[in-house]
Design a protein around this motif. Structure first.
Motif, PDB file in Angstrom:
ATOM      1  N   GLY A  36      -1.170  10.628   6.108  1.00  0.00           N
ATOM      2  CA  GLY A  36      -1.700   9.926   4.939  1.00  0.00           C
ATOM      3  C   GLY A  36      -0.799   8.810   4.429  1.00  0.00           C
ATOM      4  N   PRO A  37       0.502   9.089   4.261  1.00  0.00           N
ATOM      5  CA  PRO A  37       1.400   8.026   3.768  1.00  0.00           C
ATOM      6  C   PRO A  37       1.535   6.833   4.702  1.00  0.00           C
ATOM      7  CG  PRO A  37       2.386  10.194   3.428  1.00  0.00           C
ATOM      8  CD  PRO A  37       1.167  10.397   4.287  1.00  0.00           C
ATOM      9  N   MET A  38       1.099   6.958   5.969  1.00  0.00           N
ATOM     10  CA  MET A  38       1.182   5.819   6.882  1.00  0.00           C
ATOM     11  C   MET A  38       0.349   4.638   6.419  1.00  0.00           C
ATOM     12  SD  MET A  38       1.194   7.482  10.710  1.00  0.00           S
ATOM     13  CE  MET A  38       2.545   8.525  11.267  1.00  0.00           C
ATOM     14  N   TYR A  39      -0.591   4.896   5.528  1.00  0.00           N
ATOM     15  CA  TYR A  39      -1.378   3.799   4.966  1.00  0.00           C
ATOM     16  C   TYR A  39      -0.483   2.779   4.282  1.00  0.00           C
ATOM     17  CZ  TYR A  39      -4.444   1.385   1.671  1.00  0.00           C
ATOM     18  OH  TYR A  39      -5.102   0.431   0.939  1.00  0.00           O
ATOM     19  N   GLY A  40       0.625   3.240   3.688  1.00  0.00           N
ATOM     20  CA  GLY A  40       1.516   2.345   2.967  1.00  0.00           C
ATOM     21  C   GLY A  40       2.447   1.541   3.853  1.00  0.00           C
ATOM     22  N   ILE A  41       2.425   1.794   5.180  1.00  0.00           N
ATOM     23  CA  ILE A  41       3.305   1.052   6.088  1.00  0.00           C
ATOM     24  C   ILE A  41       2.993  -0.443   6.051  1.00  0.00           C
ATOM     25  CG2 ILE A  41       3.818   0.690   8.548  1.00  0.00           C
ATOM     26  CD1 ILE A  41       3.696   3.650   8.957  1.00  0.00           C
ATOM     27  N   GLN A  42       1.780  -0.785   5.707  1.00  0.00           N
ATOM     28  CA  GLN A  42       1.382  -2.195   5.730  1.00  0.00           C
ATOM     29  C   GLN A  42       2.177  -3.053   4.758  1.00  0.00           C
ATOM     30  OE1 GLN A  42      -2.557  -2.964   3.760  1.00  0.00           O
ATOM     31  NE2 GLN A  42      -2.673  -0.728   3.777  1.00  0.00           N
ATOM     32  N   ILE A  43       2.826  -2.443   3.754  1.00  0.00           N
ATOM     33  CA  ILE A  43       3.602  -3.275   2.833  1.00  0.00           C
ATOM     34  C   ILE A  43       4.861  -3.822   3.503  1.00  0.00           C
ATOM     35  CG2 ILE A  43       2.766  -1.950   0.855  1.00  0.00           C
ATOM     36  CD1 ILE A  43       5.541  -0.753   0.580  1.00  0.00           C
ATOM     37  N   ALA A  44       5.206  -3.297   4.697  1.00  0.00           N
ATOM     38  CA  ALA A  44       6.315  -3.886   5.454  1.00  0.00           C
ATOM     39  C   ALA A  44       5.982  -5.304   5.896  1.00  0.00           C
ATOM     40  CB  ALA A  44       6.642  -3.026   6.667  1.00  0.00           C
ATOM     41  N   PHE A  45       4.696  -5.634   5.939  1.00  0.00           N
ATOM     42  CA  PHE A  45       4.255  -6.967   6.354  1.00  0.00           C
ATOM     43  C   PHE A  45       3.706  -7.761   5.165  1.00  0.00           C
ATOM     44  CE2 PHE A  45       3.668  -3.865   9.711  1.00  0.00           C
ATOM     45  CZ  PHE A  45       4.421  -4.413  10.742  1.00  0.00           C
ATOM     46  N   LYS A  46       3.978  -7.283   3.959  1.00  0.00           N
ATOM     47  CA  LYS A  46       3.517  -7.942   2.750  1.00  0.00           C
ATOM     48  C   LYS A  46       4.662  -8.092   1.762  1.00  0.00           C
ATOM     49  CE  LYS A  46      -1.299  -6.336   2.761  1.00  0.00           C
ATOM     50  NZ  LYS A  46      -2.368  -5.738   1.938  1.00  0.00           N
ATOM     51  N   THR A  47       4.435  -8.887   0.732  1.00  0.00           N
ATOM     52  CA  THR A  47       5.329  -8.898  -0.425  1.00  0.00           C
ATOM     53  C   THR A  47       4.663  -8.025  -1.478  1.00  0.00           C
ATOM     54  OG1 THR A  47       6.179 -11.112   0.048  1.00  0.00           O
ATOM     55  CG2 THR A  47       6.433 -10.296  -2.193  1.00  0.00           C
ATOM     56  N   PHE A  48       5.108  -6.784  -1.548  1.00  0.00           N
ATOM     57  CA  PHE A  48       4.415  -5.808  -2.396  1.00  0.00           C
ATOM     58  C   PHE A  48       4.627  -6.127  -3.870  1.00  0.00           C
ATOM     59  CE2 PHE A  48       4.512  -1.646  -4.630  1.00  0.00           C
ATOM     60  CZ  PHE A  48       3.156  -1.378  -4.525  1.00  0.00           C
TER      61      PHE A  48
END
Length: 306
Positions: A36-48
């Motif tokens: 479930g927490p893998m959904y948040g991995i995308q912020i590695a490619f964003k400016t959160f």
């Protein structure tokens, strides 16, 4: 064809529903807390931006990775992490094997149980208490280890503040805490040795050392192989709890590893995207190492994970 295969699958599930209920708690746990927490991995490619959320934050591609790879501390973090991991592996991996082989040869039941209890008891001490004990033992003013070294006529180094001693202090204390527990795994493997092999070796005139070398050690090879593969899969995953508790400004040059840097960047400095990118890099390298080492072992033997 697909419909009949799907029907057979559901039929098998209904026929063995008790087994699926049995594994359901573990499956739910991994889905909720690991996948479930893998959904948040995308912020590695964003400016959160917390106010915009994960989906509303702007994409920046590989900017955070590029920033980390070109930073002045990248090679220092990588070297400290690798050196501590390899040092721990070189010292900590053979010791449980040696202890297991030694305990297996002990015939005095009381002494064997006492020695096993003494060696694996530190495993149950919490990390905070363990670090408190290490600091107490190595304190320049009250440390018993310091007093013993000075009593022998030597000058005791500053274990807690000297960067040259941090890795040795970390590895040896880790061996003290975990070696006895690792011994249990190898003793369990040795319990599967057929006593008839030893009886036949004794009849043939084999000494105890020869029986250990040609019977016990080959029995441990599959277990050793699996554990070395798993160890290589966490080569960059040095646990930050103990290092963070032992860390201070004086030993930072040797104690700062990727995991502690992620903690400072993410939770202390609130650089969520940057720290996520570093953590993702760490996890990907560990996964690649696990796969590569497993494939290498698979080519030379049958003792692989898959």
């Amino acid at each position: 064809m697909k419909r009949s295969r799907l029907t057979r699958t559901w039929k098998g599930i209904f026929q063995n529903w008790e087994l699926y209920i049995f594994i359901a708690p573990a499956l739910i746990y991994f889905l909720l807390f690991c996948y479930g927490p893998m959904y948040g991995i995308q912020i590695a490619f964003k400016t959160f931006i917390p106010t915009k959320g994960i989906t509303g934050s702007p994409w920046v591609g590989f900017d955070h990775f590029d920033r980390f790879f070109h930073s002045y501390y990248f090679w220092d973090l990588l070297w400290n992490t690798l050196s501590i991991s390899l040092y721990s592996l070189a010292v900590g991996f053979p010791i449980p094997i040696i202890l297991a082989l030694a305990f297996n040869e002990v015939r005095n039941g009381f002494f064997k149980k006492l020695a096993q209890t003494v060696t694996y008891a530190p495993h149950f001490i919490s990390m905070v208490v363990m670090v408190g004990m290490i600091i107490t033992f190595l304190s320049p003013s009250t440390g018993i280890v310091i007093h013993i070294i000075e009593g022998l006529g030597f000058t005791a180094p500053d274990f807690l503040t000297d960067p040259r001693w941090f890795k040795t202090m970390y590895v040896l204390s880790d061996v003290w805490q975990s070696a006895g527990w690792g011994t249990i795994i190898y003793l369990a493997a040795l319990s599967a040795v057929d006593p008839g092999l030893h009886e036949a070796a004794i009849i043939d005139g084999a000494s105890r050392f020869q029986r250990v070398r040609h019977i016990n050690i080959p029995t441990l090879v599959p277990t050793m192989t699996i554990l070395i593969i798993l160890s290589m899969g966490s080569l960059l995953g040095v646990g930050f709890e103990k290092i963070l508790l032992l860390q201070n400004p004086l030993n930072m040059t040797s104690s700062d590893v990727i995991s502690t840097f992620v903690y400072r960047s993410g939770l202390v400095s609130a650089q969520y995207s940057f720290s996520t990118a570093i953590g993702l890099f760490n996890s990907v390298i560990n996964a690649v190492l696990l796969i590569v080492v497993n494939q290498v072992v698979r080519r030379v033997s049958e003792n692989s994970l898959w």
